[in-house]
Motif scaffolding. Structure first.
Motif, short mmCIF file in Angstrom:
data_model
loop_
_atom_site.label_atom_id
_atom_site.label_comp_id
_atom_site.label_asym_id
_atom_site.label_seq_id
_atom_site.Cartn_x
_atom_site.Cartn_y
_atom_site.Cartn_z
N THR A 1 0.82 -1.21 0.00
CA THR A 1 0.00 0.00 0.00
C THR A 1 0.86 1.26 0.00
O THR A 1 0.55 2.24 -0.69
N SER B 1 0.21 2.98 -3.68
CA SER B 1 -1.01 3.77 -3.52
C SER B 1 -1.04 4.86 -4.60
O SER B 1 -0.04 5.58 -4.79
N GLN C 1 -2.49 7.71 -4.63
CA GLN C 1 -2.47 9.07 -4.09
C GLN C 1 -1.12 9.43 -3.47
O GLN C 1 -0.55 10.48 -3.78
N GLY D 1 -2.70 3.92 -11.81
CA GLY D 1 -3.70 3.64 -10.78
C GLY D 1 -3.31 2.52 -9.83
O GLY D 1 -3.78 2.45 -8.71
N GLU E 1 -5.74 0.53 -7.53
CA GLU E 1 -7.11 0.97 -7.80
C GLU E 1 -7.48 0.82 -9.27
O GLU E 1 -8.58 1.21 -9.67
N ASP E 2 -6.59 0.26 -10.07
CA ASP E 2 -6.86 0.02 -11.48
C ASP E 2 -7.05 -1.48 -11.67
O ASP E 2 -6.16 -2.28 -11.37
N ARG E 3 -8.19 -1.90 -12.19
CA ARG E 3 -8.49 -3.32 -12.31
C ARG E 3 -7.57 -4.03 -13.30
O ARG E 3 -7.47 -5.26 -13.28
N ALA F 1 -3.94 -4.07 -10.90
CA ALA F 1 -3.90 -4.55 -9.52
C ALA F 1 -3.27 -5.93 -9.40
O ALA F 1 -2.45 -6.18 -8.51
N THR G 1 -6.10 -5.55 -1.31
CA THR G 1 -7.23 -5.14 -2.15
C THR G 1 -8.57 -5.71 -1.72
O THR G 1 -9.61 -5.26 -2.18
N GLY H 1 -10.64 -6.50 -4.69
CA GLY H 1 -10.94 -5.42 -5.62
C GLY H 1 -9.72 -5.03 -6.44
O GLY H 1 -8.66 -5.66 -6.34
N PRO H 2 -9.85 -3.98 -7.24
CA PRO H 2 -11.09 -3.23 -7.52
C PRO H 2 -12.00 -3.97 -8.51
O PRO H 2 -11.51 -4.61 -9.44
#
Length: 312
Positions: free
Chosen positions: A143, A147, A149, A166, A169-171, A174, A254, A257-258
């Motif tokens: 993370t 991450s 961000q 991403g 957070e990008d499928r 990830a 995750t 996810g995502p």
């Protein structure tokens, strides 16, 4: 009436044999006394849950109400479960990415560490440290690095003026991130196994090949690599089994996810069983996975041994 008396030597031999039997029996009891507690714990944590899960796979049970026998309905439901099929595809994708990369990376690191250089013990220890790190620590590190961000990787990309990603957070990315972090921890295992195998390669054979004019690359592929074939089969099977059972790193990062892009078979099994309270169906998934991996493992092992005999 004729009587027979044992001679003193025969009496002494018989008494010694009886004494050895008593000592052997006493030693056996002491040995069983030491291992019985551990044996009971191991059997209680493996055999009993396994048998219970097999019984549950033919039942419908939510953990609270009485179990209801449903026959083979749980196994039939596996064929029409779209989420399970997606989890199987994600697991296979991860396996395809992870197993070859872990074998090649472990082999590369083992060859690099199979040298007599200064501080080699420190380097070997440093390589093995990620393997003993917990999944929670690896998840936190993942993370922190990936991450979108505040991750370190995106900060580096920003500094060098490259487009940020991403990641978790990008499928589409990830599963690649999960694979990279799995390699960070699991490649140490293959490195240790290959390093031990490299040190068992006869040095006189390598020296003879060099005397005959073979360069380092030819020595590796013609002499070293063939001797590593059994180890490679073992490592490949072991890492494939580890890949099929991936759960802890996904759960720590995750949670599938995502958009369920990192949902694996075991994480889906956990969701069905402990979130959906479908313990019977979850047990059916577990046993289906067990039989598939067992068949694949036996098939690969038999094929490898048969090929090895033919090549001799």
């Amino acid at each position: 009436m004729t009587t027979f008396a044992l001679r003193p030597r025969e009496t002494t031999t018989a008494a010694a044999a009886a004494g050895r039997r008593r000592r052997s029996f006493r030693d056996g009891l002491e040995g069983w006394g030491f291992i019985t507690p551990a044996l009971v714990i191991v059997l209680g944590l493996t055999v009993f849950p396994g048998v219970w899960a097999l019984v549950l796979s033919f039942q419908k049970w939510d953990g609270f109400s009485a179990a209801v026998s449903v026959g083979a309905q749980n196994y039939q439901a596996l064929l029409s479960d779209g989420e399970l099929h997606a989890a199987v595809l994600h697991t296979l994708l991860y396996t395809v990415l992870f197993v070859p990369a872990s074998v090649l990376l472990g082999l590369f690191l083992a060859v690099a560490l199979n040298r007599r250089i200064r501080f080699i013990g420190l380097y070997r220890t440093a390589i093995f440290v990620p393997f003993v790190a917990s999944a929670a620590a690896t998840g936190i590190l993942t993370t922190y690095l990936f991450s979108p961000q505040f991750g370190l990787v995106n900060n580096v990309l920003r500094v060098v003026h490259l487009p940020q990603q991403g990641w978790l957070e990008d499928r589409h990315e990830a599963m690649i991130v999960v694979t990279i972090m799995s390699l960070w921890g699991q490649a140490a295992f293959t490195t240790v196994i290959y390093l031990a195998a490299l040190q068992d390669v006869p040095g006189d054979v390598i020296e003879a090949a060099r005397i005959d004019g073979a360069n380092s690359w030819q020595v590796f592929w013609r002499v070293v690599w063939p001797s590593l074939a059994p180890v490679t089969v073992f490592v490949g099977i072991y890492q494939a089994l580890e890949a099929l059972q991936l759960f802890d790193l996904v759960y720590a990062t995750t949670r599938g996810g995502p958009l369920d892009a990192t949902e694996t078979i075991v994480s889906y099994l956990w969701k069905v069983s402990f979130q959906g309270l479908q313990f019977g169906y979850g047990s059916a998934i577990a046993y289906a996975m067990f039989f598939v991996t067992l068949i694949l493992t036996v098939s690969v092992t038999v094929y490898t041994r048969t090929s090895g005999r033919r090549s001799r």
